[in-house]
Design a protein around this motif. Structure first.
Motif, PDB file in Angstrom:
ATOM      1  N   MET A 148      -8.130   7.168   1.732  1.00 54.55           N
ATOM      2  CA  MET A 148      -6.966   6.295   1.833  1.00 54.55           C
ATOM      3  C   MET A 148      -6.419   6.277   3.255  1.00 54.55           C
ATOM      4  N   LYS A 175      -8.589   4.058   5.269  1.00 50.74           N
ATOM      5  CA  LYS A 175      -8.430   2.656   4.902  1.00 50.74           C
ATOM      6  C   LYS A 175      -7.123   2.064   5.442  1.00 50.74           C
ATOM      7  N   GLU A 176      -6.057   2.789   5.217  1.00 47.78           N
ATOM      8  CA  GLU A 176      -4.759   2.279   5.643  1.00 47.78           C
ATOM      9  C   GLU A 176      -4.661   2.229   7.168  1.00 47.78           C
ATOM     10  N   TRP A 210       0.769   4.036   1.295  1.00 48.37           N
ATOM     11  CA  TRP A 210       0.890   5.007   2.396  1.00 48.37           C
ATOM     12  C   TRP A 210       1.270   4.428   3.741  1.00 48.37           C
ATOM     13  N   LYS A 211       1.292   3.120   3.852  1.00 48.11           N
ATOM     14  CA  LYS A 211       1.502   2.486   5.159  1.00 48.11           C
ATOM     15  C   LYS A 211       2.760   2.976   5.854  1.00 48.11           C
ATOM     16  N   GLU A 222      -6.326  -0.951   8.298  1.00 47.73           N
ATOM     17  CA  GLU A 222      -5.513  -2.142   8.072  1.00 47.73           C
ATOM     18  C   GLU A 222      -4.358  -2.233   9.060  1.00 47.73           C
ATOM     19  N   GLY A 262       0.855  -1.176   0.000  1.00 51.27           N
ATOM     20  CA  GLY A 262       0.000   0.000   0.000  1.00 51.27           C
ATOM     21  C   GLY A 262       0.889   1.222   0.000  1.00 51.27           C
TER      22      GLY A 262
END
Lengths: 120, 120
Positions: free
Chosen positions: A60, A63-64, A31-32, A67, A29
DNA sequence: CAGTATCCTGCACGATACTG
DNA sequence: CAGTATCGTGCAGGATACTG
């Protein structure tokens, strides 16, 4: 030099790849890592991170964060102050990535220098 | 604990992110690191790598090799023996990634252990 | 053996608008 | 403030067939 392929241990090679793949799966991903880096500088609220991480959208980021939280890399804390404050922080586990990040940073810095030299 | 967001230096945070992004740009793509790891165990020919890196197609291997070569991470050598042998190897520069890979490997190994513990 | 050429598809990510 | 809901799309990557 090594005209012929060196003797090599294929199973050793594969056993090296597996954990790396595991690591990359978590970190996949766009941006993690940026989120983790941002949090490594201190706890942050949603909007703060959005400002700090250039280009990320609310979607985003949300979302990140989810996760990362699922993987126990970060923690979401709700302070029921007035008004409510929501703060994200790195867990211990999330902090355990610092070595990885440090090496990526070191290498990236060297690499950037190299690129600059070339492009002149 | 840290109810209030700690004092933090945003520019410092961003200067940390940039080189990491640079590094990830080079390493982006599903197979790059696997190729580099394979080559870190010794020089390889095309078919050898394809066997060693589970799941990669010729198309992807070819594509990623080209990109890695452009970034001077690997070298392609043609030996005009009979028959012609083409061998890929890591450059010095490619080898400079070993620290990064090592840390990814360490972390991934820990992580895998953690996952296993949980899923039981 | 060491690749190319073509075609195809999912989904990661973006843009934008909206909500309690 | 801290997100969600919807819609749209490019392109990374897969499948398959072919080449010198």
């Amino acid at each position: 030099m090594a005209m012929l392929t060196q003797k090599h241990n294929k199973s050793e090679c594969k056993s090296q790849m597996l954990p790396v793949r595991d690591a990359l799966d978590i970190l996949s991903g766009k941006w993690k890592l940026h989120i983790i880096i941002a949090l490594s500088f201190g706890n942050r609220r949603f909007k703060e991170m959005q400002k700090e991480i250039e280009g990320i959208t609310a979607r985003m980021l949300s979302k990140e964060l989810k996760e990362l939280e699922m993987n126990e890399m970060i923690k979401r804390t709700v302070y029921d102050s007035q008004p409510v404050i929501i703060e994200y922080s790195l867990t211990q586990y999330g902090q355990s990535l610092n070595k990885v990040i440090e090496e990526l940073h070191n290498w990236g810095t060297q690499h950037r220098r190299r690129i600059m030299r070339k492009s002149k």
